[in-house]
Design an enzyme around this catalytic site. Structure first.
Site, PDB file in Angstrom:
ATOM      1  N   ARG A  84     -99.125 104.477  90.971  1.00 32.16           N
ATOM      2  CA  ARG A  84     -99.279 103.589  90.083  1.00 32.16           C
ATOM      3  C   ARG A  84     -99.708 102.126  90.560  1.00 32.16           C
ATOM      4  O   ARG A  84     -99.396 101.937  91.871  1.00 32.16           O
ATOM      5  CB  ARG A  84     -97.946 103.331  89.148  1.00 32.16           C
ATOM      6  CG  ARG A  84     -97.633 104.569  88.264  1.00 32.16           C
ATOM      7  CD  ARG A  84     -96.088 104.233  87.555  1.00 32.16           C
ATOM      8  NE  ARG A  84     -94.980 104.257  88.386  1.00 32.16           N
ATOM      9  CZ  ARG A  84     -94.685 103.108  88.921  1.00 32.16           C
ATOM     10  NH1 ARG A  84     -95.011 101.968  88.583  1.00 32.16           N
ATOM     11  NH2 ARG A  84     -93.520 103.062  89.829  1.00 32.16           N
ATOM     12  N   LYS A 110     -96.998 106.602  81.560  1.00 26.64           N
ATOM     13  CA  LYS A 110     -96.529 105.480  81.708  1.00 26.64           C
ATOM     14  C   LYS A 110     -96.665 104.397  80.732  1.00 26.64           C
ATOM     15  O   LYS A 110     -95.697 103.410  80.404  1.00 26.64           O
ATOM     16  CB  LYS A 110     -96.450 104.918  83.256  1.00 26.64           C
ATOM     17  CG  LYS A 110     -95.542 105.677  83.927  1.00 26.64           C
ATOM     18  CD  LYS A 110     -94.192 106.156  83.787  1.00 26.64           C
ATOM     19  CE  LYS A 110     -93.370 106.897  84.753  1.00 26.64           C
ATOM     20  NZ  LYS A 110     -92.114 107.559  84.614  1.00 26.64           N
ATOM     21  N   HIS A 136     -85.276 106.193  81.264  1.00 25.22           N
ATOM     22  CA  HIS A 136     -86.160 106.572  82.418  1.00 25.22           C
ATOM     23  C   HIS A 136     -85.171 107.666  83.197  1.00 25.22           C
ATOM     24  O   HIS A 136     -84.590 107.544  84.248  1.00 25.22           O
ATOM     25  CB  HIS A 136     -86.659 105.533  83.465  1.00 25.22           C
ATOM     26  CG  HIS A 136     -87.585 106.213  84.484  1.00 25.22           C
ATOM     27  ND1 HIS A 136     -87.741 105.704  85.743  1.00 25.22           N
ATOM     28  CD2 HIS A 136     -88.595 107.193  84.379  1.00 25.22           C
ATOM     29  CE1 HIS A 136     -88.600 106.347  86.555  1.00 25.22           C
ATOM     30  NE2 HIS A 136     -89.227 107.118  85.698  1.00 25.22           N
ATOM     31  N   SER A 164     -88.809 107.502  90.850  1.00 23.11           N
ATOM     32  CA  SER A 164     -89.427 108.904  91.364  1.00 23.11           C
ATOM     33  C   SER A 164     -88.961 108.805  92.687  1.00 23.11           C
ATOM     34  O   SER A 164     -88.969 108.001  93.516  1.00 23.11           O
ATOM     35  CB  SER A 164     -91.012 108.217  91.358  1.00 23.11           C
ATOM     36  OG  SER A 164     -91.765 109.307  92.015  1.00 23.11           O
ATOM     37  N   LYS A 172     -84.927 113.481  90.177  1.00 23.94           N
ATOM     38  CA  LYS A 172     -84.736 113.611  88.666  1.00 23.94           C
ATOM     39  C   LYS A 172     -85.317 115.107  88.485  1.00 23.94           C
ATOM     40  O   LYS A 172     -84.860 115.550  87.601  1.00 23.94           O
ATOM     41  CB  LYS A 172     -85.480 112.537  87.852  1.00 23.94           C
ATOM     42  CG  LYS A 172     -84.938 111.242  87.788  1.00 23.94           C
ATOM     43  CD  LYS A 172     -85.329 110.255  86.840  1.00 23.94           C
ATOM     44  CE  LYS A 172     -87.021 110.528  86.468  1.00 23.94           C
ATOM     45  NZ  LYS A 172     -87.709 109.922  87.743  1.00 23.94           N
ATOM     46  N   THR A 173     -86.525 115.258  88.887  1.00 21.68           N
ATOM     47  CA  THR A 173     -87.123 116.684  88.345  1.00 21.68           C
ATOM     48  C   THR A 173     -86.445 117.911  89.017  1.00 21.68           C
ATOM     49  O   THR A 173     -86.200 118.697  88.346  1.00 21.68           O
ATOM     50  CB  THR A 173     -88.400 116.592  88.843  1.00 21.68           C
ATOM     51  OG1 THR A 173     -89.235 115.651  88.289  1.00 21.68           O
ATOM     52  CG2 THR A 173     -89.094 118.002  88.485  1.00 21.68           C
ATOM     53  N   ASP A 185     -88.442 113.247  82.881  1.00 26.46           N
ATOM     54  CA  ASP A 185     -88.730 111.833  83.436  1.00 26.46           C
ATOM     55  C   ASP A 185     -88.496 111.032  82.279  1.00 26.46           C
ATOM     56  O   ASP A 185     -87.993 109.748  82.513  1.00 26.46           O
ATOM     57  CB  ASP A 185     -90.188 111.769  83.450  1.00 26.46           C
ATOM     58  CG  ASP A 185     -90.734 110.544  84.170  1.00 26.46           C
ATOM     59  OD1 ASP A 185     -89.739 110.122  85.217  1.00 26.46           O
ATOM     60  OD2 ASP A 185     -91.655 109.874  83.818  1.00 26.46           O
ATOM     61  N   ARG A 192     -98.782 115.414  93.483  1.00 28.89           N
ATOM     62  CA  ARG A 192     -98.120 115.742  91.954  1.00 28.89           C
ATOM     63  C   ARG A 192     -98.583 116.979  91.221  1.00 28.89           C
ATOM     64  O   ARG A 192    -100.031 117.512  91.201  1.00 28.89           O
ATOM     65  CB  ARG A 192     -98.261 114.476  90.945  1.00 28.89           C
ATOM     66  CG  ARG A 192     -97.685 113.410  91.337  1.00 28.89           C
ATOM     67  CD  ARG A 192     -96.383 113.112  90.901  1.00 28.89           C
ATOM     68  NE  ARG A 192     -95.542 112.101  91.497  1.00 28.89           N
ATOM     69  CZ  ARG A 192     -94.484 111.495  90.553  1.00 28.89           C
ATOM     70  NH1 ARG A 192     -93.844 112.054  89.755  1.00 28.89           N
ATOM     71  NH2 ARG A 192     -94.024 110.334  91.054  1.00 28.89           N
TER      72      ARG A 192
END
Length: 528
Positions: free
Chosen positions: A53, A191, A210, A229, A233-234, A248, A314
């Protein structure tokens, strides 16, 4: 030429009669030379110089509606005139290009979902956002409340448009319009939707988060996992013993939690089929979009260990690619909140139980480490504080989200945990990453209620409760100081980190209650 209705405005653009399903978008991306087919069928694409990003190039229009509602200390602004000029130039730029138009939704809950029209220059971007948002049968006739125009070949003019560079992500909340140019990174689209939902949902009494989320297989015991990130989390929510709600972004309403997205956007650098079989399998499927993943163009074999393009490789895929994923993206009120941090200092324990006041302190602090590649210019982990575990996507003052979460925790008596997926045995460069096996075991114990009544120690710096012993986890790991060969060095690191927490929280002192202030860590030496 064809007119495309864009809510309250129109754009004249060339269009082609592409079917708006994944198969034709996939084929279009190949025909147009936008990507390559890997062995197994995934679409492999490159995002050029933008492999993450660009938060410094993101703007919100400052007008009468946003002047007193946006947290301007955290968000850059464009004037109404600058945005109008940018919009005019976007329209002119789009006239000579074929565009892919889709009507999608952000949000699984029909009561709160956001109709989104996405107009893409690249076929793979269209496939990417189809994977990440919801495509609702019969929903194509719903008028969009948000339109995203995504033109990677457009270059902003800083003098003319008021931008910092040729890259721009401009959000006009009053018109419901997002303009993205000068970047090929697909994550900017998703996002942008998250940012808009973060703005509008609090007024509806919904807490935007988030976070990833999962629940027990019987539909009870949902848990949310806050974190930036790279903090897990994933990985941690994709537990084969639990049902994945999403990886996410979620909302928490009066009836429960709901996924904002219909897909997942997982980091795949050094992804192991043994450690994370479900996510690894998505890299071998038709329909998956792989960003910046190395591939042998002769054999079409992937090399997930290759970080030569970026650490931020990704995989973007429909959530249904995960075997134990929820079919509707909905779950009951959470029983547990997990705040994930990747502590680059090697100071925090692998798990700690938080009081409600401590939970608010750590939610507003949002301590973690930026992981290499997540943002441009970040080449190694850096300690950072990202309020609400998502500062780049927070348009309103964090106190608004903090108050919402505080009320929900109190009302539903939610258990709160801090989990460190960062370093143990030393700081980054000396210690090693926390073993995923140990983290999974500790999380399982927390979510299954194993810590109830268990003896705990009070952390001498942060004051939270830490288990003394957990079956299957090395006792020394539960006390970070014991994992360091030089305990004096640990003490110095702990003092340094505590001071950073205290300094960072100064900006929130006038916005929080005394019990939250009392949860601040204390600068003192650990016992020798």
């Amino acid at each position: 030429m064809q007119f495309l209705a864009l809510g309250k405005h129109e754009m004249r653009a060339a269009s082609v009669a592409w079917d708006q399903n994944a198969a034709s978008l996939y084929e279009a991306a190949i025909v147009r030379g936008e990507g390559h087919i890997a062995r197994g069928g995934a679409l492999v694409v490159e995002t050029g110089q933008h492999t993450g990003r660009s938060p410094q190039d993101k703007y919100i229009v400052r007008d009468g509606a946003t002047e007193n509602t946006i947290w301007w200390q955290n968000n850059k602004s464009l004037t109404r005139e600058q945005f109008a000029c940018l919009q005019e130039d976007f329209v002119a730029h789009a006239k000579s290009r074929d565009l892919f138009v889709q009507n999608l939704f952000g949000g699984a809950d029909p009561a709160h979902r956001l109709p989104v029209r996405v107009i893409c220059e690249f076929a793979w971007h269209a496939l990417f956002i189809q994977n990440l948002l919801f495509s609702v049968p019969g929903g194509t006739g719903v008028a969009p409340k948000l339109t995203i125009i995504d033109l990677p070949s457009f270059k902003a003019n800083p003098v003319r448009h008021g931008t910092r560079s040729e890259t721009v992500i401009a959000i006009d909340l009053s018109q419901g319009l997002v303009l993205i140019g000068g970047t090929q990174y697909g994550g900017e689209m998703k996002k942008a939707v998250f940012t808009v939902l973060n703005y509008f949902l609090p007024a509806q009494g919904v807490m935007p988060m988030h976070c990833s989320a999962n629940m027990r297989k019987d539909g009870t015991g949902s848990a949310v996992f806050f974190g930036l990130s790279g903090t897990g989390k994933t990985t941690l929510s994709a537990d084969p013993e639990r049902v994945l709600i999403g990886d996410d972004e979620h909302g928490w309403s009066s009836t429960g939690i709901f996924n904002f997205e219909g897909g997942c956007y997982a980091k795949v650098i050094k992804l192991s089929a043994e450690a994370e079989p479900a996510i690894h399998a998505t890299t071998q499927r038709w329909g998956t979009v792989l960003e910046n993943v190395a591939m042998d163009k002769t054999t079409r074999a992937l090399d997930l260990d290759d970080a030569s393009k970026t650490e931020n490789t990704r995989s973007a895929y429909p959530i249904g690619f995960i075997p134990n994923a929820s079919e509707n993206g909905l779950a009951p009120i959470p029983e547990n909140i997990v705040m994930l941090t990747a502590d680059a200092f090697g100071v925090l324990p692998p798990i700690a139980e938080l009081t409600p006041a401590q939970a608010m302190y750590h939610f507003l602090s949002g301590y973690t480490a930026k992981v290499a590649g997540t943002e441009r210019g970040v080449t190694e982990p850096q300690a950072t504080f990202s309020t609400c575990f998502g500062a780049p996507f927070i348009p309103r003052h964090p106190g608004i989200y903090g108050d919402l979460l505080k009320g929900l925790i109190a009302r539903h008596k939610v258990k709160c945990w801090l989990v460190n997926t960062g370093w143990t045995g030393g700081a980054h460069g000396v210690g090693s990453r926390m073993p995923i096996v140990a983290t999974r075991r500790l999380l399982s114990a927390a979510l299954n209620g194993e810590f109830a009544g268990m003896p705990m120690r009070t952390d001498p710096h942060f004051g939270f409760a830490v288990p003394l012993k957990v079956e299957g986890v090395d006792d020394r790991m539960l006390d970070p100081r014991q994992t360091w060969s030089d305990t004096r060095a640990y003490d110095a690191q702990a003092r340094k980190l505590v001071a950073m927490f205290v300094r960072n929280f100064e900006k929130f002192e006038s916005h929080v209650s005394q019990d939250v202030m009392a949860a601040s860590p204390a600068v003192r030496m650990a016992a020798e």
